[in-house]
Design a protein around this motif. Structure first.
Motif, short mmCIF file in Angstrom:
data_model
loop_
_atom_site.label_atom_id
_atom_site.label_comp_id
_atom_site.label_asym_id
_atom_site.label_seq_id
_atom_site.Cartn_x
_atom_site.Cartn_y
_atom_site.Cartn_z
N CYS A 1 16.19 5.43 2.82
CA CYS A 1 15.58 5.90 1.57
C CYS A 1 14.07 5.89 1.68
CB CYS A 1 16.02 5.01 0.41
SG CYS A 1 17.76 5.18 -0.06
N THR A 2 13.51 4.81 2.23
CA THR A 2 12.06 4.73 2.40
C THR A 2 11.57 5.80 3.36
OG1 THR A 2 12.16 2.34 2.02
CG2 THR A 2 10.15 3.21 3.01
N ILE B 1 8.55 13.49 -11.75
CA ILE B 1 8.65 12.06 -11.47
C ILE B 1 7.70 11.74 -10.33
CG2 ILE B 1 11.05 11.86 -12.24
CD1 ILE B 1 11.88 11.87 -9.28
N THR B 2 7.48 10.47 -10.08
CA THR B 2 6.62 10.06 -8.97
C THR B 2 7.47 9.73 -7.75
OG1 THR B 2 6.68 7.71 -9.56
CG2 THR B 2 4.98 9.08 -10.62
N GLY B 3 6.80 9.60 -6.62
CA GLY B 3 7.50 9.16 -5.42
C GLY B 3 8.08 7.77 -5.58
N GLN C 1 9.00 8.84 2.23
CA GLN C 1 7.76 8.98 2.99
C GLN C 1 7.68 10.37 3.61
OE1 GLN C 1 8.08 5.14 5.40
NE2 GLN C 1 5.88 5.38 5.22
N GLY C 2 8.82 10.85 4.12
CA GLY C 2 8.85 12.18 4.71
C GLY C 2 8.53 13.27 3.69
N HIS D 1 0.84 -1.20 0.00
CA HIS D 1 0.00 0.00 0.00
C HIS D 1 0.87 1.25 0.00
CE1 HIS D 1 -3.33 2.70 0.86
NE2 HIS D 1 -2.64 3.18 1.88
N LEU D 2 1.95 1.23 0.79
CA LEU D 2 2.87 2.37 0.82
C LEU D 2 3.46 2.62 -0.56
CD1 LEU D 2 4.84 4.45 2.03
CD2 LEU D 2 6.33 2.52 2.63
N LEU D 3 3.95 1.56 -1.22
CA LEU D 3 4.57 1.72 -2.53
C LEU D 3 3.56 2.24 -3.55
CD1 LEU D 3 6.70 -1.57 -2.56
CD2 LEU D 3 7.45 0.75 -1.99
#
Length: 242
Positions: free
Chosen positions: A220-221, A192-194, A225-226, A126-128
């Motif tokens: 990195c994650t 670009i996307t996240g 997210q931040g 879900h996060l990705l």
């Protein structure tokens, strides 16, 4: 994967000169080792990339004194998704235990099971997916990169007031090159996307030492997210957006 070999000796030969060692007194080991394998039954397609759930670990002898009395053994283990397009590993706090201290194999086995039972792959997917829905303009990307560079020059006290950033100049340079030329995640327009940013950063840390890349993958994650939260108005990572 292993790092450079170390020529050593058995404990009873510590006082000998290297030229006096017999073959039986010499040892050879590798200072760092990591392993990673995929769970073939758990794969997922995201934004045209095939993600495979992977499990792995790291053992680094440079973290312990091999010639002292036996004490706790240190390990790092992880579970998370690896992008099979580029072998990028995507870790979250739920999928990494980077300071496991055990006295025997049974304790290591129990620690690994605790990590695997607590991990929720659906949460990571879900996060990705949500990161792929976040847009970052070229101007914002340049601002982020500039602030990442500036972070390296801040004093320790100034850095403590900001979220931690474990990527150095070599990783930031690699991410910039990939932004322009990476076959899978480069910019093809004005943004670009996240999801792309995450993979640009993850790709930049793959050259890190075996005992450092897991923490950098996690960082990195955390960083992307931040940035996602900052674009929604949160102040924690707002400094990186200017």
């Amino acid at each position: 994967r292993i790092s450079h070999p170390i020529n050593g000796r058995i404990p009873s030969a510590l006082g000998k000169k290297a030229s006096e060692l017999t073959d039986e007194e010499k040892t050879l080991f590798y200072q760092r080792m990591c392993f990673c394998f995929e769970i073939p039954s758990i794969v997922h397609d995201e934004y045209g990339n095939r993600l495979a759930l992977s499990i792995g670990g790291v053992r680094a002898y440079n973290e312990i004194n091999l010639y002292s009395k036996k004490s706790v053994e240190r390990f790092k283990i992880f579970i998370g998704f690896r992008n099979r397009v580029c072998s990028n590993l995507m870790l979250t706090t739920d999928g990494l235990q980077d300071k496991i201290e055990v006295l025997n194999v049974q304790e290591l086995y129990a620690a690994a099971l605790n990590l695997f039972h607590a991990y929720n792959p659906s949460k990571d997917l879900h996060l990705l997916r949500t990161l792929g829905q976040m847009s970052i303009t070229t101007s914002e990307f340049c601002q982020i990169i500039g602030r990442m560079r500036l972070y390296q020059a801040l004093t320790p006290n100034q850095q403590k007031r900001l979220p931690r950033l474990l990527l150095g100049d070599s990783q930031i340079n690699a991410a910039c090159r990939a932004f322009v030329s990476d076959a899978n995640f480069k910019s093809t327009g004005d943004s670009i996307t996240g999801w792309q940013l995450l993979n640009l950063l993850n790709g930049s840390v793959k050259s890190s030492y075996i005992d450092n890349f897991l923490e950098r993958n996690l960082n990195c994650t955390e960083f992307v997210q931040g940035i996602q939260r900052a674009k929604l108005g949160d102040s924690e990572y707002a400094w990186f957006l200017g």
